[in-house]
Design an enzyme around this catalytic site. Structure first.
Site, PDB file in Angstrom:
ATOM      1  N   CYS A 131       0.841  -1.198   0.000  1.00  0.00           N
ATOM      2  CA  CYS A 131       0.000   0.000   0.000  1.00  0.00           C
ATOM      3  C   CYS A 131       0.875   1.245   0.000  1.00  0.00           C
ATOM      4  O   CYS A 131       1.398   1.648   1.044  1.00  0.00           O
ATOM      5  CB  CYS A 131      -0.931  -0.013   1.215  1.00  0.00           C
ATOM      6  SG  CYS A 131      -1.931   1.479   1.367  1.00  0.00           S
ATOM      7  N   CYS A 134      -0.513   4.092   2.163  1.00  0.00           N
ATOM      8  CA  CYS A 134      -0.272   3.922   3.596  1.00  0.00           C
ATOM      9  C   CYS A 134       1.167   4.247   3.971  1.00  0.00           C
ATOM     10  O   CYS A 134       1.427   4.908   4.990  1.00  0.00           O
ATOM     11  CB  CYS A 134      -0.571   2.484   4.018  1.00  0.00           C
ATOM     12  SG  CYS A 134      -2.146   1.823   3.449  1.00  0.00           S
ATOM     13  N   ASP A 135       2.113   3.760   3.190  1.00  0.00           N
ATOM     14  CA  ASP A 135       3.512   3.766   3.617  1.00  0.00           C
ATOM     15  C   ASP A 135       4.427   4.691   2.818  1.00  0.00           C
ATOM     16  O   ASP A 135       5.596   4.877   3.203  1.00  0.00           O
ATOM     17  CB  ASP A 135       4.064   2.333   3.542  1.00  0.00           C
ATOM     18  CG  ASP A 135       3.298   1.384   4.455  1.00  0.00           C
ATOM     19  OD1 ASP A 135       2.850   1.838   5.511  1.00  0.00           O
ATOM     20  OD2 ASP A 135       3.146   0.199   4.088  1.00  0.00           O
TER      21      ASP A 135
END
Length: 304
Positions: A131, A134-135
């Protein structure tokens, strides 16, 4: 006894809940995590009709959730542990008790496919990610690799240009599978470097990613690419664990087979969204699946 239980609160499940609630069916939507599904990991959605400027995945799913709740859809944060599905009775066993329903819609979606190579499991969450939304911010001014050549891989690579100093887009072929528009954007992005005809064979590092070992599929030569993050986007596997040992028909990849009315091989059990065997898995197709499944469930309930 509920009229309808929906498992999964992604776009398919939320749309099914909206249609079922408007039809005044006693409907409960079960989602063990936050409503939204994979769309919550999508930075920007620009191909969903009606939003010409685009919008974030979070905003789109939040609108879907609020719209469904406007028609009194009940959303419960229960984890489904197992199912008993017969034409006569459908029982849903959750961590908070057992529920019975006349009809059931499976909208459990799919999860990112793993590479299955050395170092992946050890370094997941320590440099290996599925992701970018997300990261991505953790990799500011660092070099990363993105594995894959489809729409998702290219979209996530382009998103990472906001943070990373260089993105190595690794693909097993010598051209991308992504739509032409995304290919053009990637080619124009200065930070994106293409690594053609290559597959990852090992992720290097013990406490964090230090590099990735690649094999050229044409020359069979082995090389090492020094990166500090590896983002994997090579497709999805169906989230079908609940259906093990049940008389549901699957395709060769484990996705649930349905007819055009979203009916599975068990009467009164329907499937919608990414869990279903179909050509295209997008928000727009999930929404269509959800609407059809709810309408078909209503017809089924009326006839029984």
């Amino acid at each position: 006894m509920e009229d309808l239980i929906i498992i999964g609160a992604g776009p398919a499940g939320l749309t099914a809940g909206l249609y079922a609630s408007r039809a005044r069916l006693r409907t409960v939507l079960l989602e063990k995590l936050a409503p939204g599904g994979q769309i919550l990991t999508t930075d920007w959605v620009e191909n969903y009709p009606g939003f010409p400027e685009g919008l974030s995945g979070y905003e789109l799913v939040d609108r879907m959730k609020r719209q469904a709740e406007n028609f009194d859809l009940t959303i419960q944060g229960n984890e489904v542990l197992r199912l008993e599905l017969t034409p006569e009775k459908k029982r849903v066993f959750t961590d908070k008790g057992v529920m019975e329903t006349k009809a059931l819609i499976l909208a459990t979606g799919a999860s990112p496919r793993k590479l299955g190579i050395e170092g992946e499991g050890l370094l997941t969450g320590k440099g290996v990610s599925y992701c970018a939304t997300c990261d991505g911010p953790f990799y500011r001014d660092q070099e990363v690799a993105v594995i894959g050549g489809g729409d998702t891989a290219v979209e996530e690579a382009l998103f990472l240009t906001k943070f990373a100093s260089r993105i190595h887009l690794v693909h097993r072929r010598d051209e991308l599978r992504a739509t032409k528009l995304l290919q053009e954007r990637a080619a124009a992005a200065e930070k994106v470097v293409f690594v053609w005809d290559s597959v990852p064979t090992r992720i290097l590092g013990q406490t964090g990613v230090e590099g990735i070992e690649l094999k050229n599929v044409k020359t069979e030569g082995i090389s090492t690419l020094p990166v500090e993050g590896v983002f994997v986007f090579i497709g999805y596997d169906p989230s079908n664990d609940l259906l093990a040992d049940l008389p549901v028909d699957f395709d060769d990849l484990g996705f649930v087979k349905t007819n055009q009315n979203m009916e599975t091989s068990i009467p009164g059990v329907f499937a919608a969204g990414d869990i279903r065997s179909k050509l295209l898995r997008q928000v727009s197709t999930a929404v269509g699946d959800g609407a059809t499944a709810a309408f078909a469930a209503e017809r089924f309930i009326e006839g029984h």
